[in-house]
Design a protein around this motif. Sequence first.
Motif, short mmCIF file in Angstrom:
data_model
loop_
_atom_site.label_atom_id
_atom_site.label_comp_id
_atom_site.label_asym_id
_atom_site.label_seq_id
_atom_site.Cartn_x
_atom_site.Cartn_y
_atom_site.Cartn_z
N ILE A 37 0.86 -1.19 0.00
CA ILE A 37 0.00 0.00 0.00
C ILE A 37 0.90 1.24 0.00
O ILE A 37 1.64 1.47 0.95
CB ILE A 37 -0.93 0.03 1.24
CG1 ILE A 37 -1.75 -1.27 1.32
CG2 ILE A 37 -1.84 1.24 1.20
CD1 ILE A 37 -2.72 -1.47 0.20
N LYS B 178 -3.58 6.36 3.97
CA LYS B 178 -3.00 5.02 3.87
C LYS B 178 -3.08 4.24 5.18
O LYS B 178 -3.50 3.09 5.21
CB LYS B 178 -1.53 5.11 3.46
CG LYS B 178 -1.28 5.13 1.99
CD LYS B 178 0.16 4.96 1.59
CE LYS B 178 1.17 5.55 2.53
NZ LYS B 178 1.51 4.71 3.69
N SER B 179 -2.63 4.87 6.25
CA SER B 179 -2.58 4.14 7.53
C SER B 179 -3.98 3.88 8.07
O SER B 179 -4.24 2.83 8.66
CB SER B 179 -1.74 4.93 8.55
OG SER B 179 -0.39 4.94 8.15
N PHE C 100 -5.11 0.97 6.09
CA PHE C 100 -4.43 -0.25 6.55
C PHE C 100 -5.07 -0.77 7.83
O PHE C 100 -5.34 -1.96 7.97
CB PHE C 100 -2.95 0.04 6.77
CG PHE C 100 -2.19 -1.14 7.34
CD1 PHE C 100 -1.72 -2.13 6.49
CD2 PHE C 100 -1.96 -1.26 8.69
CE1 PHE C 100 -1.02 -3.23 7.00
CE2 PHE C 100 -1.27 -2.34 9.21
CZ PHE C 100 -0.80 -3.33 8.37
N ASN C 101 -5.34 0.14 8.77
CA ASN C 101 -6.00 -0.25 10.01
C ASN C 101 -7.34 -0.91 9.73
O ASN C 101 -7.72 -1.91 10.36
CB ASN C 101 -6.21 0.96 10.91
CG ASN C 101 -4.91 1.51 11.47
OD1 ASN C 101 -3.92 0.81 11.55
ND2 ASN C 101 -4.92 2.78 11.84
N ALA D 155 -1.05 0.64 12.67
CA ALA D 155 -0.46 1.74 11.92
C ALA D 155 -0.82 3.05 12.60
O ALA D 155 -1.96 3.28 12.99
CB ALA D 155 -0.97 1.74 10.49
N THR E 291 4.55 6.40 9.73
CA THR E 291 4.80 4.96 9.67
C THR E 291 6.29 4.75 9.51
O THR E 291 6.84 4.92 8.43
CB THR E 291 4.04 4.33 8.49
OG1 THR E 291 2.68 4.74 8.55
CG2 THR E 291 4.11 2.83 8.52
N ASN F 207 4.26 -1.62 8.15
CA ASN F 207 3.33 -2.46 8.91
C ASN F 207 2.86 -3.58 8.00
O ASN F 207 2.58 -3.37 6.82
CB ASN F 207 2.13 -1.64 9.36
CG ASN F 207 2.51 -0.63 10.42
OD1 ASN F 207 2.50 -0.93 11.59
ND2 ASN F 207 2.86 0.58 10.00
N PHE G 75 -1.01 -7.49 3.49
CA PHE G 75 -0.91 -6.07 3.15
C PHE G 75 0.31 -5.48 3.83
O PHE G 75 0.55 -5.72 5.02
CB PHE G 75 -2.16 -5.31 3.59
CG PHE G 75 -3.38 -5.59 2.76
CD1 PHE G 75 -3.52 -5.02 1.50
CD2 PHE G 75 -4.38 -6.42 3.22
CE1 PHE G 75 -4.63 -5.28 0.72
CE2 PHE G 75 -5.50 -6.69 2.45
CZ PHE G 75 -5.62 -6.11 1.20
N ASP H 125 2.01 -1.87 4.60
CA ASP H 125 1.78 -0.43 4.62
C ASP H 125 3.13 0.28 4.54
O ASP H 125 3.92 0.25 5.48
CB ASP H 125 1.04 -0.05 5.91
CG ASP H 125 0.78 1.44 6.02
OD1 ASP H 125 0.67 2.10 4.97
OD2 ASP H 125 0.70 1.95 7.15
#
Length: 364
Positions: A7, A15-16, A19-20, A28, A37, A41, A71, A73
């Motif tokens: 990602i 993004k984070s 991701f979470n 993240a 980050t 992650n 995934f 991150d």
Amino acid sequence: MSLKIGIVGLPNVGKSTLFNALTRTKSANAANYPFCTIDPNVGIVEVPDHRLKELAKTSNSEKILPAVVEFVDIAGLVKGASEGEGLGNKFLSHIRECNAIGHVVRIFDDPNITHVHGGINPKLDKEVIESELLLCDIQTLENRVNKANSDAKSGAKEKKVYADLLNKVMNGMQSGTLVINMSLSDEEKEALNDLHLLTMKPNLYIINVPESELGNMDVAKYAETLGVTDQEKIIPICAKLEEELGQLNESEVDDYLKSLNIKETGLNHLIRSAYGTLGLMTYFTSGPKECRAWTIKKGTLAPQAAGVIHTDFEKGFVKAEVIFWEDFVKLGGEAGAREQGKMGLEGKEYLVRDGDVMHFKFTS
């Protein structure tokens, strides 16, 4: 095989948060500043597949083991990352390990969340990321091109062919063309594999949109804005909504999606698109101990599919008992399928189908 998606995106595109949401974790650090980050992650996510539950119920399986997506991150990239700006090459290197790249592109506007370019410009964001990946690939290729050109002076035909290929790719990249968009034969792509070029990886464009746009999304408009010809690679996601859905149970998620006129979660859409883009599919093994999904490439023959379970299965492959999953469920499992003539005994040339339930016979 397992699927790994990197990602990437500029700082503060969501993004984070995404991701979470995708991994249903808080690992993240979604803070309102670039480079929050510090290390990539990694999150493992189950591939949603309704067939697994039906097969497990039929087999009365003790365990269900779904296929998974990993995934990664990657820290927010900025212009100059390939030359060490921001967190630089350290994070570009993590992308090399991924099967595909998911570009998160910010569409939503929020005055409380700063944008690195001072305003919302999805096309510019995409171009900055792709330019950095291209520059990194050019650096990767430079030394190899010089060596290949030197080796080609020996007069060996295969060395000249390889040097010509590298020079063609280098010229294309220097003119701004991603390797994945170049006209290359399968043999040429194979010859480039050991370089792990970033722009040779398939791309998915995750557009982070406001919740209000999800139900009536004009995907064609965003594809045109980003200059993407394949609309299947455009995945609209509201990162904040996905994060909220992660706190609900399955029934509540279904109700919430219906109220928004949405068929599936952004996570499901992303995984489905990734499977399609990478040409992946699923076969199953199902019995009393476990029911399991296995990810393979479309076009895989039975021995290679067996090898995904264990290399010994491929080496000693003899036959495969094959039942299509719907027949397996409808006829009550292996015994019923055999009685009704729905079980096939297949050899080494059998082309595995998406949804096959397989039992391999092999010699040790």
